[in-house]
Design a protein around this motif. Structure first.
Motif, PDB file in Angstrom:
ATOM      1  N   PHE A   1       0.469  -1.509   0.157  1.00 22.11           N
ATOM      2  CA  PHE A   1       0.004   0.175   0.172  1.00 22.11           C
ATOM      3  C   PHE A   1       0.540   1.028   0.128  1.00 22.11           C
ATOM      4  O   PHE A   1       0.749   2.145  -0.444  1.00 22.11           O
ATOM      5  N   ARG A   2       1.715   1.100   0.935  1.00 25.57           N
ATOM      6  CA  ARG A   2       2.450   1.971   0.764  1.00 25.57           C
ATOM      7  C   ARG A   2       3.465   2.974  -0.174  1.00 25.57           C
ATOM      8  O   ARG A   2       3.469   3.591  -0.539  1.00 25.57           O
ATOM      9  N   GLU A   3       4.054   1.695  -1.095  1.00 25.06           N
ATOM     10  CA  GLU A   3       4.848   1.460  -2.981  1.00 25.06           C
ATOM     11  C   GLU A   3       3.517   2.031  -3.466  1.00 25.06           C
ATOM     12  O   GLU A   3       3.772   3.299  -4.318  1.00 25.06           O
ATOM     13  N   ARG A   4       2.610   1.854  -3.387  1.00 25.79           N
ATOM     14  CA  ARG A   4       0.848   2.396  -4.260  1.00 25.79           C
ATOM     15  C   ARG A   4       1.351   3.667  -3.808  1.00 25.79           C
ATOM     16  O   ARG A   4       1.172   4.618  -5.539  1.00 25.79           O
ATOM     17  N   ALA A   5       1.278   4.130  -2.538  1.00 22.44           N
ATOM     18  CA  ALA A   5       0.924   5.155  -2.463  1.00 22.44           C
ATOM     19  C   ALA A   5       1.485   6.301  -2.876  1.00 22.44           C
ATOM     20  O   ALA A   5       1.142   7.293  -3.903  1.00 22.44           O
ATOM     21  N   ALA A   6       2.800   6.080  -3.322  1.00 23.95           N
ATOM     22  CA  ALA A   6       4.022   5.921  -3.737  1.00 23.95           C
ATOM     23  C   ALA A   6       3.462   6.379  -5.284  1.00 23.95           C
ATOM     24  O   ALA A   6       4.126   7.498  -5.924  1.00 23.95           O
ATOM     25  N   VAL A   7       3.864   5.701  -5.729  1.00 26.38           N
ATOM     26  CA  VAL A   7       3.425   5.722  -6.857  1.00 26.38           C
ATOM     27  C   VAL A   7       2.155   6.464  -7.937  1.00 26.38           C
ATOM     28  O   VAL A   7       2.437   7.131  -8.732  1.00 26.38           O
ATOM     29  N   VAL A   8       1.229   6.311  -6.500  1.00 26.82           N
ATOM     30  CA  VAL A   8      -0.319   7.413  -7.080  1.00 26.82           C
ATOM     31  C   VAL A   8       0.528   8.967  -6.959  1.00 26.82           C
ATOM     32  O   VAL A   8      -0.276   9.413  -7.661  1.00 26.82           O
ATOM     33  N   LEU A   9       1.537   9.120  -6.427  1.00 26.99           N
ATOM     34  CA  LEU A   9       1.468  10.625  -5.817  1.00 26.99           C
ATOM     35  C   LEU A   9       2.705  11.240  -7.246  1.00 26.99           C
ATOM     36  O   LEU A   9       2.347  12.177  -7.629  1.00 26.99           O
ATOM     37  N   ALA A  10       2.998  10.065  -7.871  1.00 30.14           N
ATOM     38  CA  ALA A  10       4.543  10.155  -8.492  1.00 30.14           C
ATOM     39  C   ALA A  10       3.586  10.493  -9.730  1.00 30.14           C
ATOM     40  O   ALA A  10       3.832  11.362 -10.369  1.00 30.14           O
ATOM     41  N   LEU A  11       2.046  10.185 -10.150  1.00 30.11           N
ATOM     42  CA  LEU A  11       1.294  10.028 -11.361  1.00 30.11           C
ATOM     43  C   LEU A  11       0.674  12.082 -11.175  1.00 30.11           C
ATOM     44  O   LEU A  11       0.447  12.329 -12.403  1.00 30.11           O
ATOM     45  N   LEU A  12       1.491  11.930  -9.779  1.00 32.43           N
ATOM     46  CA  LEU A  12       0.293  13.508  -9.967  1.00 32.43           C
ATOM     47  C   LEU A  12       1.588  14.603 -10.148  1.00 32.43           C
ATOM     48  O   LEU A  12       0.757  15.995 -10.846  1.00 32.43           O
ATOM     49  N   SER A  13       2.491  14.137 -10.850  1.00 38.37           N
ATOM     50  CA  SER A  13       4.214  14.909 -10.525  1.00 38.37           C
ATOM     51  C   SER A  13       4.271  14.722 -12.023  1.00 38.37           C
ATOM     52  O   SER A  13       4.889  15.428 -13.328  1.00 38.37           O
ATOM     53  N   ASP A  14       3.088  13.924 -12.939  1.00 43.90           N
ATOM     54  CA  ASP A  14       3.976  13.390 -14.345  1.00 43.90           C
ATOM     55  C   ASP A  14       3.605  14.584 -15.308  1.00 43.90           C
ATOM     56  O   ASP A  14       2.677  15.296 -15.071  1.00 43.90           O
ATOM     57  N   PRO A  15       4.828  14.631 -16.182  1.00 41.47           N
ATOM     58  CA  PRO A  15       4.339  16.051 -17.279  1.00 41.47           C
ATOM     59  C   PRO A  15       3.081  15.815 -17.937  1.00 41.47           C
ATOM     60  O   PRO A  15       2.822  16.959 -18.446  1.00 41.47           O
ATOM     61  N   HIS A  16       2.871  14.550 -18.260  1.00 40.31           N
ATOM     62  CA  HIS A  16       1.267  14.531 -18.232  1.00 40.31           C
ATOM     63  C   HIS A  16       0.294  14.358 -17.823  1.00 40.31           C
ATOM     64  O   HIS A  16      -1.028  14.003 -18.678  1.00 40.31           O
ATOM     65  N   THR A  17       0.028  15.228 -16.760  1.00 40.15           N
ATOM     66  CA  THR A  17      -0.667  15.030 -15.897  1.00 40.15           C
ATOM     67  C   THR A  17      -0.721  16.564 -15.817  1.00 40.15           C
ATOM     68  O   THR A  17      -0.015  17.435 -15.131  1.00 40.15           O
ATOM     69  N   ARG A  18      -2.599  17.514 -16.689  1.00 37.91           N
ATOM     70  CA  ARG A  18      -2.483  18.769 -16.230  1.00 37.91           C
ATOM     71  C   ARG A  18      -3.411  19.237 -15.399  1.00 37.91           C
ATOM     72  O   ARG A  18      -4.484  18.236 -15.102  1.00 37.91           O
ATOM     73  N   PHE A  19      -3.427  20.176 -15.020  1.00 35.50           N
ATOM     74  CA  PHE A  19      -4.624  20.464 -13.795  1.00 35.50           C
ATOM     75  C   PHE A  19      -5.015  21.646 -14.551  1.00 35.50           C
ATOM     76  O   PHE A  19      -4.456  23.034 -14.444  1.00 35.50           O
ATOM     77  N   VAL A  20      -6.444  21.797 -14.397  1.00 35.29           N
ATOM     78  CA  VAL A  20      -7.164  22.723 -14.941  1.00 35.29           C
ATOM     79  C   VAL A  20      -7.970  23.207 -13.145  1.00 35.29           C
ATOM     80  O   VAL A  20      -9.063  21.912 -12.620  1.00 35.29           O
ATOM     81  N   LEU A  21      -7.730  24.077 -13.147  1.00 33.59           N
ATOM     82  CA  LEU A  21      -8.979  25.031 -11.560  1.00 33.59           C
ATOM     83  C   LEU A  21      -9.887  25.228 -12.314  1.00 33.59           C
ATOM     84  O   LEU A  21     -10.382  25.647 -13.548  1.00 33.59           O
ATOM     85  N   VAL A  22     -11.233  25.224 -11.479  1.00 29.79           N
ATOM     86  CA  VAL A  22     -12.064  25.480 -12.367  1.00 29.79           C
ATOM     87  C   VAL A  22     -12.870  26.368 -10.500  1.00 29.79           C
ATOM     88  O   VAL A  22     -12.466  25.471  -9.422  1.00 29.79           O
ATOM     89  N   THR A  23     -13.540  28.007 -11.282  1.00 30.20           N
ATOM     90  CA  THR A  23     -13.623  28.511 -10.298  1.00 30.20           C
ATOM     91  C   THR A  23     -15.312  29.596 -10.499  1.00 30.20           C
ATOM     92  O   THR A  23     -15.704  29.721 -12.042  1.00 30.20           O
ATOM     93  N   SER A  24     -15.334  29.933  -9.868  1.00 31.92           N
ATOM     94  CA  SER A  24     -16.762  30.557  -9.948  1.00 31.92           C
ATOM     95  C   SER A  24     -16.380  32.658 -10.050  1.00 31.92           C
ATOM     96  O   SER A  24     -15.179  32.286  -9.151  1.00 31.92           O
TER      97      SER A  24
END
Lengths: 392, 317
Positions: free
Chosen positions: A242-265
């Motif tokens: 589980f710990r390793e998995r959490a680390a991998v998931v965290l790494a996916l968030l930093s992947d250059p192909h991961t884009r963040f779109v902020l939505v607001t009003s």
């Protein structure tokens, strides 16, 4: 990496992004925005998937998500590929669109089944009361499972564009912390002590800790402690996975192909939240690819509300005397001026709040979606938002 | 019904609704109305920063009460601090520090569903019984969470069979089930999705959590107006009133009026749908023509709330 104009930035996101995460505070149209991005990606020939957390009923129905399901479901092209979006270019051949509504508990159950050494171990965990609480109620579990599911979908490689709607928390960034929170729970000292096999546990657990546990048991009841201990025994050997998995998931968030779109009003509190989120992303070396501001009031001209109100007052004076027809006309006209003044005030306040948003959130392009005449809950209205976002 | 009677109907009022419908706005307006009626008010925030303090031009709230406005104090509540306080009150201050330090609350809270909610509601109950204020207003977690927040004491009674936490839960349930001690005011805006969610939340709170509901507060309503919506009509009126209106201005006036009429029609339909689906009295609060709340706006909303309360018939008894 980011394009300057919002239209180009959004084009780039849906054409070349792999994982797109829509984040923002509650009630600002995150789910809708995520759905629009997935639809537009599909229209551009991509094999797109939208992962939603808690869609409003009618939008869920439109996406064919009548029941929770752990597997994506493809949406008939006739529904989303129609001529309602004449501008949408489809240069890469026909795309596909699928949707998935996250089911936190079953995602967690699958994870347990997958990582357990034996089916018996999985069974013991799945039946444990403490585990059921972890799966259903641990703060951050929903966020973590969203990331887990995302990771699984990413690994399977069946989709080339995955747009994720984040859970409706007041704190938009809870989900960024979720993998860490699971790790922290596993790393907790009390946890570590309880994790030890029985004999070593008895030796290592000092009298102080035992007293501590007895008091905890007195406060919350001893069966709680028993459940936790049983869970930990059952979980033995799995926590590193589980710990390793959490680390991998965290790494996916930093992947250059991961884009963040902020939505607001355009409201101040939502913008503040988006700003805070952007800061956190920047701190962790991730950037904001675009900002979508939903429900913006149209400007209705350029006049100052004060001048318009003064005009309404002059007309009020006219409506106080003179022939009846003239009085009525002046009163009605005064009401129209007052209404314009009201709408100009709100447009100005929104503009003030949005002023500098781009600089404040690290220079990402900002796209605006005006107030629409209806709720967005079918493909026609999703296409309408798409037209606004993708044609500027 | 007058404002004082309305605000004294129960000492605890939980304000709940979907994110973005103006829960905090309504909380602020209700607090101002109660303070005007001569009641002392304590507002309790239980989830993150909310903009309540900034609506009164004050800095962020902390765990200790601060005065927001004459007669209104506010504070923040977190489960961790409530737990530490609870344990200290029960002569367990040494363990409380330890629990806080080791992060064991996370483990215990995970082991006991609703533990955090119980700690918060337990603290609220304590504030209620201490008579800290005449009215205690809770700005509840976002809608879906509000239901689980109010359900958790019952759930805890089912899960934990002994100990002080169970006693705490039983006392909280008693408070929640007594309409003379605690009511929920639901907030929505007249739009389709928020109305749907409000109806679901209302039934869940009343039927499953057993907490009584006050009137529904419909926030962000455009006052009804009959406005000229075409440039031609504007020019006719200008001619009849004998004033000059430029073509550009006529276009803006007409467009603004048309926008307002369209939104007004949507709202009217949703307000009607809400009335059909939920047999609770409604109080309408006007749309505030600003993109962030200021004290003057809160005062205006308190006026509207007072007017709305005035139209309610007092419940006999």
């Amino acid at each position: 990496m980011t394009a300057d104009a919002p239209v180009e930035a959004l084009e780039q996101i849906v054409r070349s992004g792999h994982v797109v995460i829509c984040a923002g505070s509650g009630g600002v149209g995150k789910t809708t925005t995520a759905a629009v991005l997935a639809v537009e990606g599909a229209r551009r020939g991509r094999n797109a998937l939208v992962v939603t957390i808690d869609p409003a009923k009618r939008l869920a129905n439109a996406l064919g998500l009548d029941t929770l399901s752990d597997t994506p479901h493809e949406i008939d092209r006739a529904l989303w590929g129609a001529a309602s979006a004449p501008r949408a270019p489809s240069d890469g051949g026909p795309g596909r669109l699928s949707a998935l509504m996250l089911d936190t508990e079953s995602t967690f159950d699958h994870l347990v089944t997958r990582y357990a050494e034996t089916p018996e171990q999985a069974q013991r965990i799945l039946e444990n009361r403490f585990y059921r609480n972890v799966a259903g109620a641990l703060s951050g579990t929903q966020e973590y499972m969203a990331m887990e599911k995302l990771h699984e979908l990413h690994e399977e490689g069946a989709y080339d564009l995955i747009v994720v709607d984040t859970p409706p928390t007041r704190h938009a960034l809870d989900f960024l912390d979720a993998p860490n929170r699971i790790t922290r729970l596993l790393d907790n000292r009390i946890f570590r002590l309880l994790m030890m096999p029985t004999r070593a546990y008895m030796k290592a657990v000092s009298a102080g800790v035992q007293r501590f546990l007895r008091i905890v048991a007195r406060v919350v009841g001893s069966e709680v402690i028993d459940d936790v201990v049983a869970f930990l025994r059952a979980f033995e050997g799995m926590e590193d996975g589980f710990r390793e998995r959490a680390a991998v998931v965290l790494a996916l968030l930093s992947d250059p192909h991961t884009r963040f779109v902020l939505v607001t009003s355009p409201r101040r509190d939502a913008i503040d939240e988006a700003h805070y989120f952007a800061e956190r992303l920047t701190e962790t070396d991730r950037g904001v690819a675009a900002v979508v501001v939903n429900r913006v009031h149209p400007p209705f001209g350029v006049e100052q509300p004060e001048g318009l109100r003064a005009r309404a007052e002059t007309l009020d004076a006219l409506s106080a005397s003179g022939p009846a027809g003239r009085r009525r006309a002046a009163a009605r006209l005064a009401a129209a001026y007052r209404n314009l003044a009201d709408l100009r005030s709100i447009a100005r306040a929104e503009r003030d709040h949005l002023e500098g948003v781009r600089e404040r959130i690290g220079g990402a392009p900002v796209a605006f979606v005006p107030y629409l005449d209806r709720d967005v809950h079918d493909f026609d209205s999703l296409a309408e938002v798409g037209r606004v976002l993708f044609s500027g | 019904m007058d404002a004082r009677a309305f605000c004294s109907a129960s000492r605890v009022v939980v304000v709940a609704g979907k994110g973005g419908v103006g829960k905090t706005t309504v909380t602020a307006a209700l607090a101002v109305m109660a303070a005007r009626a001569g009641l002392s008010v304590l507002v309790v925030e239980v989830e993150g920063k909310s903009g309540l303090a900034s609506a009164f031009g004050k800095p962020e709230l902390g765990y200790h009460e601060i005065e927001l406005h004459p007669g209104i104090t506010a504070r923040f509540l977190t489960p961790d601090e409530a737990l530490v306080e609870y344990l200290e009150d029960h002569g367990l201050s040494r363990i409380s520090r330890r629990l806080a330090r080791t992060g064991a609350l996370e483990v215990v809270a995970t082991a006991v569903p609703g533990m955090k909610d119980i700690l918060l509601l337990g603290k609220v109950k304590q504030l209620e019984q201490d008579g800290t204020a005449d009215l205690v207003i809770i700005d509840a977690p976002a809608a879906g969470h509000a239901v689980s927040f109010l359900l958790s004491p019952q759930g805890l009674l089912d899960a934990v069979h002994a100990g002080p936490i169970r006693k705490q839960a039983a006392e909280v349930v008693e408070m929640l089930h007594d309409p003379a001690r605690c009511r929920v005011l639901l907030v929505t805006v007249p739009e389709e999705t928020p109305v749907n969610e409000l109806v679901e939340t209302a039934y869940a709170i009343e039927d499953r959590a057993g907490v009584s509901l006050g009137p529904v507060l419909v926030n962000g309503c455009y006052p009804e107006t009959d406005l000229p919506t075409s440039p031609a009509e504007i020019q006719e009126l200008a001619a009849a009133a004998d004033v000059f209106v430029s073509d550009r201005e006529a276009d803006d006036l007409a467009a603004a009026a048309a926008f307002r009429s369209r939104r007004g029609a949507i709202q009217a339909a949703q307000i009607e749908r809400l009335a059909d689906r939920l047999p609770l009295p409604q109080i309408r609060l006007p749309f505030v023509f600003a993109a962030g709340l200021r004290t003057a706006d809160v005062e205006l909303l308190a006026d509207a709330l007072e007017a709305g309360v005035g139209t309610l018939t007092p419940v006999p008894g």
